[in-house]
Design a protein around this motif. Structure first.
Motif, mmCIF file in Angstrom:
data_model
loop_
_atom_site.group_PDB
_atom_site.id
_atom_site.type_symbol
_atom_site.label_atom_id
_atom_site.label_comp_id
_atom_site.label_asym_id
_atom_site.label_seq_id
_atom_site.Cartn_x
_atom_site.Cartn_y
_atom_site.Cartn_z
ATOM 1 N N GLY A 169 0.664 -1.140 0.067
ATOM 2 C CA GLY A 169 -0.067 0.074 0.087
ATOM 3 C C GLY A 169 0.892 1.401 0.092
ATOM 4 N N GLN A 170 0.220 2.505 -0.216
ATOM 5 C CA GLN A 170 0.764 3.636 -0.403
ATOM 6 C C GLN A 170 1.640 4.107 0.823
ATOM 7 O OE1 GLN A 170 -1.751 6.959 -1.313
ATOM 8 N NE2 GLN A 170 -3.119 5.999 -2.767
ATOM 9 N N HIS A 171 3.027 4.589 0.495
ATOM 10 C CA HIS A 171 3.789 5.334 1.346
ATOM 11 C C HIS A 171 4.221 4.293 2.392
ATOM 12 C CE1 HIS A 171 2.562 8.860 -0.661
ATOM 13 N NE2 HIS A 171 1.512 8.791 -0.325
ATOM 14 N N THR A 172 4.193 3.010 2.174
ATOM 15 C CA THR A 172 4.762 2.151 2.960
ATOM 16 C C THR A 172 6.439 2.207 2.663
ATOM 17 O OG1 THR A 172 2.944 0.642 3.587
ATOM 18 C CG2 THR A 172 5.089 -0.457 3.389
ATOM 19 N N ALA B 117 -0.971 0.408 3.625
ATOM 20 C CA ALA B 117 -0.552 1.656 3.414
ATOM 21 C C ALA B 117 0.258 2.238 4.736
ATOM 22 C CB ALA B 117 -1.456 2.775 3.076
ATOM 23 N N HIS B 118 1.152 2.937 4.638
ATOM 24 C CA HIS B 118 1.948 3.561 5.848
ATOM 25 C C HIS B 118 2.282 2.697 6.656
ATOM 26 C CE1 HIS B 118 0.180 7.349 4.157
ATOM 27 N NE2 HIS B 118 -0.911 6.932 4.139
ATOM 28 N N CYS B 119 3.027 1.695 6.140
ATOM 29 C CA CYS B 119 3.587 0.498 7.209
ATOM 30 C C CYS B 119 5.057 0.868 7.010
ATOM 31 C CB CYS B 119 3.131 -0.910 6.824
ATOM 32 S SG CYS B 119 1.502 -1.402 6.871
ATOM 33 N N THR C 194 -1.999 -10.577 5.660
ATOM 34 C CA THR C 194 -2.689 -9.459 5.580
ATOM 35 C C THR C 194 -1.930 -8.435 6.566
ATOM 36 O OG1 THR C 194 -4.429 -10.118 4.496
ATOM 37 C CG2 THR C 194 -4.812 -7.947 5.423
ATOM 38 N N LEU C 195 -1.422 -7.362 6.337
ATOM 39 C CA LEU C 195 -1.105 -6.207 7.345
ATOM 40 C C LEU C 195 -1.933 -5.168 7.067
ATOM 41 C CD1 LEU C 195 1.506 -8.302 7.406
ATOM 42 C CD2 LEU C 195 2.869 -6.432 7.644
ATOM 43 N N ALA C 196 -2.482 -4.768 8.261
ATOM 44 C CA ALA C 196 -3.232 -3.520 8.080
ATOM 45 C C ALA C 196 -2.649 -2.238 7.980
ATOM 46 C CB ALA C 196 -3.939 -3.308 9.555
ATOM 47 N N ASP C 197 -3.071 -1.136 7.609
ATOM 48 C CA ASP C 197 -2.404 0.116 7.343
ATOM 49 C C ASP C 197 -1.862 0.423 8.790
ATOM 50 O OD1 ASP C 197 -3.746 0.152 4.869
ATOM 51 O OD2 ASP C 197 -5.093 1.925 5.531
ATOM 52 N N GLY C 198 -0.938 1.103 8.657
ATOM 53 C CA GLY C 198 -0.012 1.679 9.854
ATOM 54 C C GLY C 198 0.455 0.312 10.811
ATOM 55 N N VAL C 199 0.910 -0.704 10.031
ATOM 56 C CA VAL C 199 1.599 -1.640 11.083
ATOM 57 C C VAL C 199 2.975 -1.448 10.914
ATOM 58 C CG1 VAL C 199 2.256 -4.262 10.951
ATOM 59 C CG2 VAL C 199 -0.145 -3.208 10.949
ATOM 60 N N LYS D 295 -4.353 -4.977 13.277
ATOM 61 C CA LYS D 295 -4.427 -3.762 14.380
ATOM 62 C C LYS D 295 -3.065 -3.043 14.049
ATOM 63 C CE LYS D 295 -4.471 -3.480 18.851
ATOM 64 N NZ LYS D 295 -4.697 -4.044 20.251
ATOM 65 N N PRO D 296 -3.360 -1.779 13.878
ATOM 66 C CA PRO D 296 -1.873 -0.667 13.764
ATOM 67 C C PRO D 296 -0.963 -0.862 14.938
ATOM 68 C CG PRO D 296 -3.830 0.418 13.144
ATOM 69 C CD PRO D 296 -4.402 -0.772 13.665
#
Lengths: 325, 325, 325
Positions: free
Chosen positions: B229-232, B248-250, B263-268, B282-283
Motif C-alpha cells: 500500500g501507499q507510502h509504505t 498503506a503507511h507501514c 494481511t497487514l493492516a495500514d499503519g503496521v 491492528k496498527p
C-alpha cells in the motif's frame, strides 16, 4: 600444467620429506585426493582421513609429522591452512590463461572517471563520473561504481556489486516520504574483497567507509554512513543498517543484522543470523538465535515463550510463599 | 558552487537569524561541521552537540531557538529534519552536473517498450517488450524491467533492480516440480524508490502491485501477487513472500520476513529481523527477535528454551501442590 | 488469442462438463474471474469462493464435482493444481510472441565458452571462458556464468544471477586475511530454475553441485562446495554456507540460514527464517523462529528470556524443597 613438489617448497617454503620430482596434477581434500594430488591437514581431528588418504603428498603441522611419515610424502609447516592458501595462489598463477585485455570494451566508463592503468575492468561494468579505481584492482563483470566513489588498490569486486547507490534517507511528511538526497560517496581502502551482488550505499552527507583488508561475502547490504574497520570479515546475507560503526578485526556470521547507529568494538564476533540491537563495546563472541527443533516441539516452546514473563512472576510468587512458609 | 544563507531561506522558507550573505560550502552533521557548513538539529537530545558545533549555521525547531542563538547563526523551522531533506534536494540541484543523455546508448530497449521522453534510462539497462516507464522516472545502471511491467512517474530504480522476474510458482508432481508459468506482470505506481539489487516478481495470474510513494531499500525480495500500500517503507534485506497484502503507511525493518498470503493492516510497523507468521489487523509496533547475549549466556538460555514447555508444566504442578497444601 | 475449452481438454486431459466451444480469454483466481475466465479450486476450503465465482469454467477434483455442477461448466481432474500448472504452460505457449534471436547481440560470450545452439542467452549476459550452457536452457538478461561453470539442459536463470563467483575462502594470518583461490567451479544439472540476483559460488577445490530439478527463488546465496540434491526447492533470501550438503526433495523456507559443513537428509523441510545450526539426519519439518508479538509484550518476554537458565535453576530448587518437605 603440473607442479613438482620441489618447485612448490622452493616457492612457499616448508620442509619436504619425499621426492622433489613428484608431479602434482591437482589440489584436493584428503578424502577425495588421488595419487597425483597434494592435500593438507587443517586440524588434528582429521588425522584418520590423513592416514587413509591417497594423496601424493600432504601438508601437515610439526605435531602431525609422525602420522604423516607413516603414510608417505609430506611437507611440514607451522600453519598448514595458511600454506594451503598460498599454494592456491601459486597454483592459480601457474595455471592462469593469459587475458591481455585490462578494460573490457563493453564496460561503460565515464570520461571523468579515473581507472588506474593496472586495474582490470570486466564486461558490462559501469563506472560513473568522478569514480576512482586503484592499482591492480579487479572488477569482475557487471559491477557498478557510482559517482565519486573510490576503490583502493588490489581490491576484488565480484559480479553484480553495486557501490554507491543512494542510502535509504527519508523524512516523513504528511503521510508521505520526502527524499533526503545522498550527498556523500563510498570510500573503499586497499585489499578489500566484495562478493557478488553485495551493495554498499553512499553516505548522506559524509562518506561510507570500508577500511583496508575488509572482506565481504555475497548479497550483503551496507547502509549509508557505515564505517567498517580494517580486516573485518562478513559472511553472506549480512545487513548493516545506516551509521553503524564496526571495529577492526571483527567477524559477522551469515545472515546477521546490525541495526543502525550502533558501535561494535574491535574484535567483536557476531554469530550467524544474530540480530545486533545494541552497541557492543567488549570483544568477544555474541549470539542471539532461536534454537532449531522439530516443528511440534518448537510450536509448544514458542507458544510458552509468549507467556514467559508471566511464568517468571508465578515462580516469584511461589518462592515468596515458600520463604514465608 | 556555494549557496548563500539568504538564497536558502528564499527557496525553502524558515526564519533566518544571521547574515544572509554567509556562504555555505557544504552540509554536515553537527559534530564534523566546519565554519563553512550548514547543519541541523533533528532531536533535542543532541543539544550538546549543537552547542559545541562549529557550523556556520544550524537549522533548529522553535524550542531550540535560545540554545541556537547562544552559538551563532540559525534558521528556525517547525520540522528541521524535513527542512534538511528539502535542503539536500536544493543542494543536489544546485550542484548537478549537466548530463543531457536521457537514454544511455548501451541500454537495451525493446522496440515495443514505451519509455516516456522525460524518463532517464541508465547504462546497460534492459527494458523488455511491452514494458512502460513513466514521466521523469530514472533507472540507474543495470536495471531490468521485464515484459509488460509498468513503472509510474517520478520513480527512482537503483542499479541491479529486477522488476518482473518469474514468481516462484511450482506444483509438486511425482517427486519433482512442475512450473506454473507466471502470466501476470508488475505494476508500480508513482514516486516509488527501489534500492539496489531489489527484486519484485511478476504475478502468477494477476499483477504484483506497488502503490504510489512506496520506498524499498536494497536487496529486498517481493514475491508474486504481493500488494504493498501507499507510502509504505521497507529497509534492506526484507523478504515478502507471495500473495501477502501489506497496507498503506507501514514500515518494515531490515531483514524482516513476511510469510505468504498474510494481511497487514495500514499503519503496521514491523521491527527489524522480525518474522511475520500471521496476519496483523491492528496498527502498532510488532517484534519477534531473539535477544543478543554473550555466547556462553546464550547457549545456556537457548538450551533451556528447548525445555520451556516442560518447565511451564513443572511450575503448574508446583502451584497445584501449593494450592492443595 | 483465446483458447476454447475443447482445445484445452484435448491438450491436457480432464473431463469437461460444459460447452467445448466456450472461449477462454484469461486464467484467473476464483474471486476475480470474469465470465470469460478459466479458474481452479486448489483446496476444498475455497468451496465458498467456488460457488460465488463468475468464471466461465472451473477446474476441480472429483470430490468437488457436485458443488461445481451447481454453478456451471467445470473440468474434473485428480489434481487441479497440477492441471492448472500445465494449463499455464499451454497458455504461455499459445500466447508466445515469436522472438527468433537466440543469443542477444549484447551478450558477452567468450570464444572458448560452449553454448548449445538451442539455448537462449538474454541481453547483457556474460559467459566466461570454458563455461557450458546446455540444450534449451534460457538465460534471461544480465546473468553471469563464470569460467568453467556448467549449466545443464532446460534450465532457466533469471536476471542478475551470478554463477561461479569466488567462494568466501580466507586464511587468517597476522591479523589480516590471506585469500584462498577458488579453484573449483559450479556444476548445475538439468531442469534447474534460479531466481533473480541469486548467487552460487564456485568451489574451493572441487565443484559446487546443484542436482537435477532443483528450484531456487530470488536473492539466495549458495556458498562454495555446497551440494544440493535433486528436486530440492528453496524460497527467497535463503543463505547456505560453505560445504553444506543438502539432500534431495527438501524444502527450505524464505530467509532461512543453513550453516556450513552441515548435512541435511533427503526430505527435510526447514521452516521460513529458521537457522539450521546442526545436521539433520531425519526427514521432517524443523523450525526455530522467535514468535512475533506486540512490541511491549515482546520486550518483557525477551528480557526474561535472558534469565531463563536462572529461572530453571530456581524452579529446580523449589521442586527439591518441595520434595524434601
Amino acid at each position: 600444467m603440473a607442479l613438482r613438489l620441489g618447485a612448490i617448497v622452493d616457492a612457499l617454503g616448508g620442509e619436504l620429506t619425499g621426492d622433489r620430482e613428484t608431479c602434482i596434477e591437482r589440489l584436493a581434500p584428503l578424502q577425495t585426493a588421488t595419487d597425483d594430488a597434494l592435500s593438507f591437514l587443517s586440524h588434528p581431528k582429521y588425522r584418520k582421513e590423513l592416514a587413509a588418504s591417497h594423496a601424493a603428498c600432504v601438508i601437515v603441522s610439526p605435531a602431525m609429522r609422525e602420522i604423516a611419515a607413516a603414510r608417505g610424502a609430506f611437507i611440514v609447516t607451522p600453519d598448514p591452512y595458511l600454506y594451503f592458501a598460498h599454494l592456491t595462489q601459486l597454483w592459480k598463477k601457474a595455471h592462469a590463461r593469459p587475458d591481455p585485455v585490462q578494460v573490457h570494451p563493453s564496460a561503460v566508463i565515464h570520461p571523468e572517471a579515473v581507472v588506474h592503468p593496472s586495474a582490470s575492468i570486466g564486461a558490462l561494468c559501469v563506472i560513473e563520473r568522478g569514480a576512482r579505481i586503484g592499482a591492480d584492482t579487479v572488477l569482475k563483470s557487471r559491477v557498478t561504481v557510482s559517482e565519486d566513489c573510490r576503490i583502493g588498490a588490489r581490491c576484488l569486486l565480484h559480479p553484480g556489486v553495486v557501490i554507491g547507490a543512494d542510502g535509504f534517507g527519508l523524512a516523513p511528511h504528511d503521510g508521505a516520504w520526502v527524499k533526503i538526497e545522498q550527498l556523500g560517496a563510498v570510500r573503499i581502502g586497499d585489499d578489500v574483497e566484495i562478493g557478488a551482488n553485495t551493495c554498499i550505499d553512499r553516505g548522506a552527507l559524509e562518506d561510507t567507509v570500508i577500511e583496508d583488508g575488509v572482506k565481504l561475502d555475497n548479497l550483503i547490504q551496507i547502509g549509508h554512513n557505515v564505517r567498517i574497520g580494517q580486516h573485518t570479515a562478513m559472511a553472506g546475507c549480512v545487513g548493516v543498517a545506516g551509521s553503524a560503526v564496526i571495529g577492526a578485526h571483527c567477524t559477522v556470521g551469515g545472515g546477521a543484522i546490525v541495526l543502525g547507529h550502533l558501535t561494535l568494538a574491535d574484535g567483536v564476533h557476531i554469530s550467524a543470523a544474530t540480530v545486533v540491537t545494541r552497541s557492543i563495546l567488549k570483544p568477544g563472541q555474541y549470539t542471539g538465535v532461536f534454537p532449531i527443533d522439530d516443528n511440534a516441539a518448537w510450536e509448544k516452546n514458542a507458544a510458552t515463550l509468549k507467556q514467559l514473563h508471566g511464568l517468571r512472576d508465578r515462580l516469584k510468587a511461589l518462592e515468596k510463599k515458600d520463604d514465608a512458609g
